[in-house]
Write a protein that holds these residues in place. Structure first.
Motif, PDB file in Angstrom:
ATOM      1  N   ILE A   1      34.913  -5.096 -37.348  1.00  0.00           N
ATOM      2  CA  ILE A   1      34.073  -4.473 -36.328  1.00  0.00           C
ATOM      3  C   ILE A   1      34.030  -2.962 -36.527  1.00  0.00           C
ATOM      4  CG2 ILE A   1      34.437  -6.291 -34.625  1.00  0.00           C
ATOM      5  CD1 ILE A   1      36.565  -4.551 -33.309  1.00  0.00           C
ATOM      6  N   GLU A   2      32.984  -2.363 -35.986  1.00  0.00           N
ATOM      7  CA  GLU A   2      32.786  -0.924 -36.165  1.00  0.00           C
ATOM      8  C   GLU A   2      33.925  -0.119 -35.557  1.00  0.00           C
ATOM      9  OE1 GLU A   2      29.448   2.566 -35.209  1.00  0.00           O
ATOM     10  OE2 GLU A   2      29.099   0.482 -34.620  1.00  0.00           O
ATOM     11  N   ASN A   3      34.270  -0.442 -34.318  1.00  0.00           N
ATOM     12  CA  ASN A   3      35.394   0.208 -33.639  1.00  0.00           C
ATOM     13  C   ASN A   3      35.833  -0.671 -32.475  1.00  0.00           C
ATOM     14  OD1 ASN A   3      33.688   0.826 -31.362  1.00  0.00           O
ATOM     15  ND2 ASN A   3      32.945   2.625 -32.486  1.00  0.00           N
TER      16      ASN A   3
ATOM     17  N   THR B   1      42.900 -11.977 -37.526  1.00  0.00           N
ATOM     18  CA  THR B   1      42.930 -10.534 -37.771  1.00  0.00           C
ATOM     19  C   THR B   1      41.591  -9.898 -37.425  1.00  0.00           C
ATOM     20  OG1 THR B   1      42.341 -10.955 -40.097  1.00  0.00           O
ATOM     21  CG2 THR B   1      44.681 -10.663 -39.586  1.00  0.00           C
ATOM     22  N   VAL B   2      41.682  -8.706 -36.836  1.00  0.00           N
ATOM     23  CA  VAL B   2      40.502  -7.923 -36.480  1.00  0.00           C
ATOM     24  C   VAL B   2      40.562  -6.609 -37.254  1.00  0.00           C
ATOM     25  CG1 VAL B   2      39.213  -6.795 -34.633  1.00  0.00           C
ATOM     26  CG2 VAL B   2      40.429  -8.949 -34.177  1.00  0.00           C
ATOM     27  N   HIS B   3      39.672  -6.451 -38.196  1.00  0.00           N
ATOM     28  CA  HIS B   3      39.610  -5.210 -38.973  1.00  0.00           C
ATOM     29  C   HIS B   3      38.688  -4.225 -38.271  1.00  0.00           C
ATOM     30  CE1 HIS B   3      37.500  -2.699 -42.080  1.00  0.00           C
ATOM     31  NE2 HIS B   3      38.757  -2.351 -42.282  1.00  0.00           N
ATOM     32  N   VAL B   4      39.176  -2.997 -38.079  1.00  0.00           N
ATOM     33  CA  VAL B   4      38.333  -1.933 -37.518  1.00  0.00           C
ATOM     34  C   VAL B   4      37.939  -0.982 -38.641  1.00  0.00           C
ATOM     35  CG1 VAL B   4      39.082  -2.019 -35.112  1.00  0.00           C
ATOM     36  CG2 VAL B   4      40.441  -0.739 -36.758  1.00  0.00           C
ATOM     37  N   GLN B   5      36.679  -0.603 -38.658  1.00  0.00           N
ATOM     38  CA  GLN B   5      36.126   0.218 -39.742  1.00  0.00           C
ATOM     39  C   GLN B   5      36.297   1.714 -39.440  1.00  0.00           C
ATOM     40  OE1 GLN B   5      32.099  -1.273 -39.674  1.00  0.00           O
ATOM     41  NE2 GLN B   5      32.851  -3.374 -39.677  1.00  0.00           N
ATOM     42  N   THR B   6      37.487   2.088 -38.978  1.00  0.00           N
ATOM     43  CA  THR B   6      37.729   3.468 -38.542  1.00  0.00           C
ATOM     44  C   THR B   6      38.816   4.161 -39.352  1.00  0.00           C
ATOM     45  OG1 THR B   6      39.255   2.600 -36.861  1.00  0.00           O
ATOM     46  CG2 THR B   6      37.000   3.047 -36.170  1.00  0.00           C
ATOM     47  N   GLY B   7      39.312   3.471 -40.386  1.00  0.00           N
ATOM     48  CA  GLY B   7      40.423   4.041 -41.135  1.00  0.00           C
ATOM     49  C   GLY B   7      40.223   3.960 -42.629  1.00  0.00           C
ATOM     50  N   VAL B   8      41.218   3.451 -43.325  1.00  0.00           N
ATOM     51  CA  VAL B   8      41.261   3.525 -44.784  1.00  0.00           C
ATOM     52  C   VAL B   8      40.325   2.532 -45.462  1.00  0.00           C
ATOM     53  CG1 VAL B   8      42.746   3.262 -46.806  1.00  0.00           C
ATOM     54  CG2 VAL B   8      43.614   4.422 -44.761  1.00  0.00           C
TER      55      VAL B   8
ATOM     56  N   GLY C   1      43.824  -3.843 -37.007  1.00  0.00           N
ATOM     57  CA  GLY C   1      44.198  -2.716 -37.852  1.00  0.00           C
ATOM     58  C   GLY C   1      43.086  -2.300 -38.792  1.00  0.00           C
ATOM     59  N   ASP C   2      43.288  -1.155 -39.437  1.00  0.00           N
ATOM     60  CA  ASP C   2      42.261  -0.612 -40.332  1.00  0.00           C
ATOM     61  C   ASP C   2      42.553  -0.854 -41.800  1.00  0.00           C
ATOM     62  OD1 ASP C   2      44.432   1.461 -40.032  1.00  0.00           O
ATOM     63  OD2 ASP C   2      43.210   2.455 -41.559  1.00  0.00           O
ATOM     64  N   LEU C   3      43.822  -1.023 -42.141  1.00  0.00           N
ATOM     65  CA  LEU C   3      44.220  -1.079 -43.552  1.00  0.00           C
ATOM     66  C   LEU C   3      44.459  -2.529 -43.978  1.00  0.00           C
ATOM     67  CD1 LEU C   3      44.905   0.601 -46.061  1.00  0.00           C
ATOM     68  CD2 LEU C   3      47.243   0.811 -45.205  1.00  0.00           C
ATOM     69  N   TYR C   4      43.701  -2.965 -44.966  1.00  0.00           N
ATOM     70  CA  TYR C   4      43.797  -4.375 -45.377  1.00  0.00           C
ATOM     71  C   TYR C   4      45.187  -4.726 -45.891  1.00  0.00           C
ATOM     72  CZ  TYR C   4      42.943  -8.861 -47.554  1.00  0.00           C
ATOM     73  OH  TYR C   4      43.020 -10.190 -47.901  1.00  0.00           O
TER      74      TYR C   4
END
Length: 261
Positions: free
Chosen positions: A247-249, A223-230, A206-209
């Motif tokens: 990760i970037e996307n 958890t895998v954070h994607v740097q494409t959102g909030v 997901g994008d939102l922490y």
């Protein structure tokens, strides 16, 4: 970077922004489908049915099935049914929540003498609905909210979310609700029950922490954070409990998965 036997995937900010698909999203899901890697779409949106979510994904080129969707409405219906089968419910919400509650055999009533009050996002909210919910809680109904998101992203900007609506009943009734959606555990437990895998074999993307990443942390999965959102990379990495990886996307994760095939 570690890969997993299954993934729980956020929608808005992870796969799309409004009507725009996010770079790498379609290819990533195509990859999961190609390699037969189980995955579920986990959303706090209680207004939509699984069929609605599948239709939305199809509109941006992603093939999904209703059985792969877990909504806060579904998790709410499961929670109430486990507490009291055939319970009476006063509901604030939209068609997705109504359908989930009815499918679970719950008795929806336009009355303040009920077992449960459920608040989900309702864009037609009014004073009468809030009044009935408040009075029902004051009379002893168990207070449930599908999710605590204070705002939702729309084309106009960030608009009041279900957490904002819920807060009216919370303040008026002097009662804190039980929250079901991310980052709380009920919705995540429903998703894990469907996968039937060990927690170490599953990751949340997901994008939102505060919702996506914390939902994984709270239930005890990676958890895998994607740097494409909030939430930005810098912000998540500065948290007391950062994501397992940022990760970037989704293209980055797909490359890792392909290496293992």
């Amino acid at each position: 970077m570690k890969t997993y036997k299954a993934y729980l995937i956020d929608l808005d900010g992870t796969l799309y922004r409004g009507s725009q698909v996010i770079e790498g999203a379609v290819e990533f899901i195509n990859g999961l489908n190609k390699y037969e890697i189980p995955h579920l779409y986990v959303t706090n949106n209680s207004t939509k049915s699984p069929e609605d979510v599948v239709e939305k994904l199809a509109s941006i080129g992603i093939e999904a099935r209703p059985s792969e969707v877990v909504t806060s409405a579904m998790a709410t219906a499961d929670y109430i049914s486990s507490e009291k089968p055939n319970a009476s419910v006063y509901m604030i919400g939209d068609t997705g929540l109504r359908s989930a509650l009815m499918s679970a055999g719950l008795n929806l009533k336009d009355d303040i003498e009920v077992d449960f009050v459920v608040v989900g996002l309702d864009e037609n909210i009014n004073y009468e609905k809030l009044t009935k919910a408040t009075l029902a809680v004051q009379r002893g109904a168990t207070f449930i909210s599908t999710n605590k998101d204070p705002s939702i992203p729309k084309e106009q900007g960030f608009l009041p979310g279900n957490g904002s609506l819920t807060s009216v009943v919370t303040v008026s009734s002097k009662t804190e609700p039980i929250f079901i959606g991310k980052p709380e555990t009920p919705i995540m437990q429903k998703a894990l029950d469907l996968l039937q895998l060990e927690k170490s074999e599953v990751a949340m993307i997901g994008d939102l922490y505060d919702t996506d990443i914390m939902s994984g942390i709270n239930i005890g999965i990676d958890t895998v954070h994607v740097q494409t959102g909030v939430t930005s990379k810098e912000e998540v990495l500065s948290k007391d409990i950062p994501p397992t990886v940022s990760i970037e996307n989704l293209s980055v994760l797909l490359k890792e998965i392909e290496k293992g095939q």
